[in-house]
Design a protein around this motif. Structure first.
Motif: not given
Length: 278
Positions: A218-247
């Motif tokens: 359920x956590x994965x579903x929430x993260x992906x629909x509320x955050x991941x699918x709304x963004x297109x990370x250009x780099x691994x560092x961006x993905x890390x920072x963005x996911x950290x902010x959402x969590x």
């Protein structure tokens, strides 16, 4: 400038990373390229898996074909393996551990989880980027839904899971029971020894079973629909920072109906305060 590892050197990669004081999961390497067509397929498979977790390669192939995507079942199965996803359903546990890996019994059948730090759960999920993908692992307190620690990695090795586990233990004490699936990262001796040394009971879902790790699903579903699918990370560092902010928002700012509209932080720390007062 990224630190590079010499994979032709006599010194093993893990040892090189230790000498350089680098986390194994962050070691720079040139990933094997994945075609744009496969990346698009993996993104759609990820979405379909969230909506239909019971669907295997054959059904997912059929769903894709109904959308006009021509793909074979074997190719779907290959991509699912790369993404570490499989159909979730109850079945007899006929899986065998990898050499040297022990499978532990499932301990949560009939257990009522009514307090923080009673049961923690952990899992890994595929995270799409604009070009490529990464993996996310998280340690979750099942009672409060709070994410206690997480890591983003470019590989599926056990090291990034161990890092997240050790951070959760250092920052939040320890649970009575730790639940995972039977993934090789979680059955490895390096991972289970951390739990055994801390005298934590290890619980493992049957391979492919849909049980208490549903909370992490359920956590994965929430993260992906509320955050991941709304963004297109250009780099691994961006993905890390963005996911950290959402969590940080997920733990501290997002109320949950299952928690009587409290946030995970409120449920976790409030429960600990009540337990201490008692």
């Amino acid at each position: 400038m990224p630190v590079t590892i010499d994979r032709e050197h006599d010194l093993p990669v893990a040892r090189q990373a230790k000498v350089l004081n680098l986390a194994r999961s962050t070691v720079y390497y040139e990933p094997r390229p994945v075609s744009a067509e496969d990346l698009a397929l993996m993104r759609r498979l990820d979405e379909l898996h969230l909506d239909y977790p019971f669907a295997g390669a054959r059904m997912l192939r059929s769903l894709l074909r109904r959308e006009g995507v021509s793909v074979g079942r074997r190719h779907v199965a290959t991509l699912m393996k790369r993404m570490e996803i499989s159909a979730l359903y109850r079945r007899a546990n006929t899986s065998k551990p990898a050499p040297g890996h022990k499978i532990y019994p499932y301990l949560l059948r009939g257990v009522k989880i009514e307090r923080a730090n009673h049961v923690w759960a952990m899992d890994i999920s595929y995270i799409p980027m604009r070009r490529g993908f990464v993996y996310l692992t998280a340690v979750v307190d099942v009672f409060s839904r709070r994410v206690l620690a997480h890591r983003v990695s470019i590989t599926m090795e056990a090291a990034f899971c161990i890092e997240a586990l050790e951070e959760a233990l250092a920052r939040h004490g320890k649970p009575e029971i730790f639940n995972t699936d039977q993934g090789s990262q979680f059955t490895s001796l390096d991972f289970t020894s951390v739990l055994l040394d801390a005298k934590i009971a290890i619980s493992m879902d049957g391979k492919g079973a849909w049980r208490d790790n549903v909370f992490v699903e359920r956590l994965w579903r929430t993260i992906k629909y509320e955050h991941v699918y709304l963004h297109a990370y250009d780099s691994v560092s961006e993905a890390r920072a963005s996911i950290f902010g959402y969590l940080a928002f997920y733990n501290g700012g997002r109320p949950h109906s299952s928690l009587d509209e409290r946030t995970p932080n409120e449920a976790y720390f409030g429960a600990q305060t009540i337990a201490a007062a008692a």
